[in-house]
Design an enzyme around this catalytic site. Sequence first.
Site, short mmCIF file in Angstrom:
data_model
loop_
_atom_site.label_atom_id
_atom_site.label_comp_id
_atom_site.label_asym_id
_atom_site.label_seq_id
_atom_site.Cartn_x
_atom_site.Cartn_y
_atom_site.Cartn_z
CB SER A 166 35.69 19.24 32.72
OG SER A 166 36.35 19.69 33.86
NE ARG A 197 33.25 26.62 32.35
CZ ARG A 197 33.87 26.04 33.39
NH1 ARG A 197 34.09 24.73 33.37
NH2 ARG A 197 34.28 26.73 34.41
N GLY A 254 37.82 32.44 37.96
CA GLY A 254 39.14 32.80 38.48
C GLY A 254 39.21 32.52 39.96
CD GLU A 312 31.65 27.70 37.42
OE1 GLU A 312 32.27 26.99 38.23
OE2 GLU A 312 30.49 27.45 37.06
CG LEU A 313 34.54 32.04 42.63
CD1 LEU A 313 34.05 32.69 43.91
CD2 LEU A 313 35.10 33.07 41.67
CB ALA A 365 44.10 35.50 31.66
CD1 TRP A 408 46.32 32.93 34.78
CD2 TRP A 408 46.95 30.85 34.29
NE1 TRP A 408 46.66 32.32 35.96
CE2 TRP A 408 47.07 31.03 35.68
CE3 TRP A 408 47.32 29.61 33.74
CZ2 TRP A 408 47.50 30.03 36.54
CZ3 TRP A 408 47.76 28.60 34.60
CH2 TRP A 408 47.84 28.82 35.98
NE ARG A 420 41.26 18.66 31.99
CZ ARG A 420 40.15 19.34 32.25
NH1 ARG A 420 39.70 19.40 33.48
NH2 ARG A 420 39.49 19.93 31.29
CE LYS A 449 40.89 40.87 32.74
NZ LYS A 449 42.08 40.20 32.20
CB CYS A 503 39.28 25.31 39.29
SG CYS A 503 38.37 24.78 37.83
CD GLU A 551 42.57 26.91 43.45
OE1 GLU A 551 42.58 28.16 43.47
OE2 GLU A 551 42.11 26.25 42.52
P1 NAP Z 1 42.62 35.41 38.96
O1 NAP Z 1 43.88 36.03 39.38
O2 NAP Z 1 41.44 35.53 39.83
O3 NAP Z 1 42.30 36.01 37.51
C1 NAP Z 1 41.18 35.64 36.78
C2 NAP Z 1 40.79 36.78 35.87
O4 NAP Z 1 40.42 37.90 36.67
C3 NAP Z 1 41.91 37.27 34.97
O5 NAP Z 1 41.38 37.67 33.74
C4 NAP Z 1 42.44 38.44 35.75
O6 NAP Z 1 43.12 39.40 34.95
C5 NAP Z 1 41.17 39.03 36.28
N1 NAP Z 1 41.36 39.90 37.43
C6 NAP Z 1 42.38 39.91 38.33
N2 NAP Z 1 42.19 40.90 39.23
C7 NAP Z 1 41.03 41.53 38.89
C8 NAP Z 1 40.30 42.62 39.44
N3 NAP Z 1 40.72 43.27 40.51
N4 NAP Z 1 39.17 43.00 38.83
C9 NAP Z 1 38.72 42.34 37.74
N5 NAP Z 1 39.36 41.29 37.17
C10 NAP Z 1 40.50 40.89 37.76
O7 NAP Z 1 42.79 33.86 38.68
P2 NAP Z 1 43.90 33.14 37.77
O8 NAP Z 1 45.16 33.10 38.53
O9 NAP Z 1 43.91 33.73 36.41
O10 NAP Z 1 43.26 31.69 37.64
C11 NAP Z 1 43.41 30.74 38.60
C12 NAP Z 1 42.21 30.66 39.50
O11 NAP Z 1 41.04 30.43 38.72
C13 NAP Z 1 42.28 29.50 40.45
O12 NAP Z 1 41.81 29.90 41.72
C14 NAP Z 1 41.35 28.47 39.84
O13 NAP Z 1 40.83 27.54 40.74
C15 NAP Z 1 40.30 29.35 39.26
N6 NAP Z 1 39.55 28.64 38.20
C16 NAP Z 1 38.27 28.26 38.48
C17 NAP Z 1 37.56 27.56 37.53
C18 NAP Z 1 36.16 27.10 37.81
O14 NAP Z 1 35.46 26.78 36.85
N7 NAP Z 1 35.70 27.05 39.05
C19 NAP Z 1 38.14 27.26 36.30
C20 NAP Z 1 39.44 27.67 36.05
C21 NAP Z 1 40.13 28.38 37.02
P3 NAP Z 1 44.72 39.28 34.74
O15 NAP Z 1 44.96 38.08 33.97
O16 NAP Z 1 45.07 40.49 34.00
O17 NAP Z 1 45.29 39.24 36.12
#
Ligand code: NAP
Length: 493
Positions: free
Chosen positions: A455, A173, A242, A264-265, A190, A164, A292, A188, A298, A395
């Site tokens: 970025s 991307r 995510g 990308e975690l 967020a 999100w 930012r 899919k 991330c 984080e």
């Molecule tokens: P998240 O909870 O891992 O969710 C990311 C995506 O995965 C969402 O679309 C989420 O759906 C989905 N998801 C959740 N549980 C799932 C499952 N069991 N099976 C399949 N998909 C599932 O992460 P977030 O809270 O949205 O984002 C924050 C995280 O993303 C942070 O750790 C951040 O560092 C990381 N991030 C990394 C980068 C990078 O480029 N390295 C960039 C941006 C963000 P829902 O929305 O429906 O829960």
Amino acid sequence: MSTTTTRSRAAELIGTLDTGLFINGAWVPAESAATFTVENPATGEIIATVADGGPADAQKAIQAAANAQKKWGKTAPRERSEILRRAYDLIMERQDDLALIMTTEMGKPLAEAKGEVAYGAEFFRWFSEEAVRIGGDHTTTGDGKNRILVTREPVGPCVLVTPWNFPLAMGTRKIGPAIAAGCTMVFKPAELTPLTSLALVNILVEAGLPAGVLNVVTTSNAGSVVEPWMDSGLARKISFTGSTEVGKILLAQASRNVMRSSMELGGNAPFIVCEDADLDRAVTGAVAAKMRNMGEACTAANRMYVHRSIADEFARRLGEAMSALTVGNGADDGVQVGPLVEAKALEKVEELVADALERGATVITGGGRPDGPGYFYQPTVLSGVSPDSAMMDTEIFGPVAPVVPFDNDDDALRLANNTPWGLVGYLFTQDIDRALRLGAELEVGMVGLNTGIVSNPAAPFGGVKQSGLGREGGRVGIDEFLEYKYMSIPVVG
Ligand code: NAP
């Protein structure tokens, strides 16, 4: 625009969005007819209701992507390139509208949302240029008896899952290189921020993307849609952005069908300020790297390691800069810091700060939530943070900067690398030899040298260790969506 005009414009824009599932070129309701709501984190108001997809919808979407793959994979590179280029132009024409939708569903200030729209659009422009430059190779074996002809083919239908925090750019991307490479997709976005993605779909349709190439399923139950995709046997690749926690679940699922995987975690970025650093630049860089997206990135600087001789001065100046930022509804003029995305995110930041204070940290500025509605947290600087505080190993994903002193370069490196994550590290020094040495020793995929922003669509974005696999953007970004095929041809005569 006045505040009232901005808000009514946002409601008008959101009111015109298609809020169904997008499958095989058509907007459809979820088979169960279920919906879920989207909230404005600055006000707590419900701003939209969107289709809540499930396993049956997932199946239709992946089947549509699989059916479209063969024809799409054979389209002329120039055709795919021009779809991306037109989509780039359309996004930029609608930059203000897309930014307003994004701010309303996610909270970031309008100026930042506009910046993200430009950044996100640039992936389409970049990959429109890459689409027509997919090369191959032709060599001869060492013994001269065979020709080796190497071609590159689209991987096949891809599963794209995004977070999100950057509702447009995390999608473009992945969608940009997938289109450029000739892959079809199921996507899919967020649950918290589906609206920007839905607006993007119509732009791609307007730009000429054929039916079935991009299929979008919004859902309040991610696993119920993504797992059927992973188990379908039709998807050939997963590209996920995510958390590390969910990334590991998806890697385990990907193993069942041996799918190509890009991850990308999460990050836990160290921000190192050496004693010879230009302090003005370091403070400006720290505000950029920390604030930012309200710290919800991330790439956010999570741990500020500052040489002991300047740590107090740095913390004081960073505190001044952070306390001067205007917090408020991101849609309002002059606001620089919006709300966090949801109540849970706010509670996590509060808990991390409470833990640091219990372990002896001092508040230089901020340290709490302001009065009023919305999920706001004050820009916060903490000094004297104990290394065993939870925030040094988590984080923070909020506007909180812990400052920790170090004594020498080896000490800084030891602290910086003492984490399972390795996305980005920031380094401030004016000594080029030191910069190169520390930069090489940092266990990260990206280094910001005397800058708080790394970025860029032209750069290979990604991490090492538990921050992920693969790279997005740059010249290598398209590789993630291509397979090599080699043909062995005997030399005759
Ligand atoms: P998240 O909870 O891992 O969710 C990311 C995506 O995965 C969402 O679309 C989420 O759906 C989905 N998801 C959740 N549980 C799932 C499952 N069991 N099976 C399949 N998909 C599932 O992460 P977030 O809270 O949205 O984002 C924050 C995280 O993303 C942070 O750790 C951040 O560092 C990381 N991030 C990394 C980068 C990078 O480029 N390295 C960039 C941006 C963000 P829902 O929305 O429906 O829960």
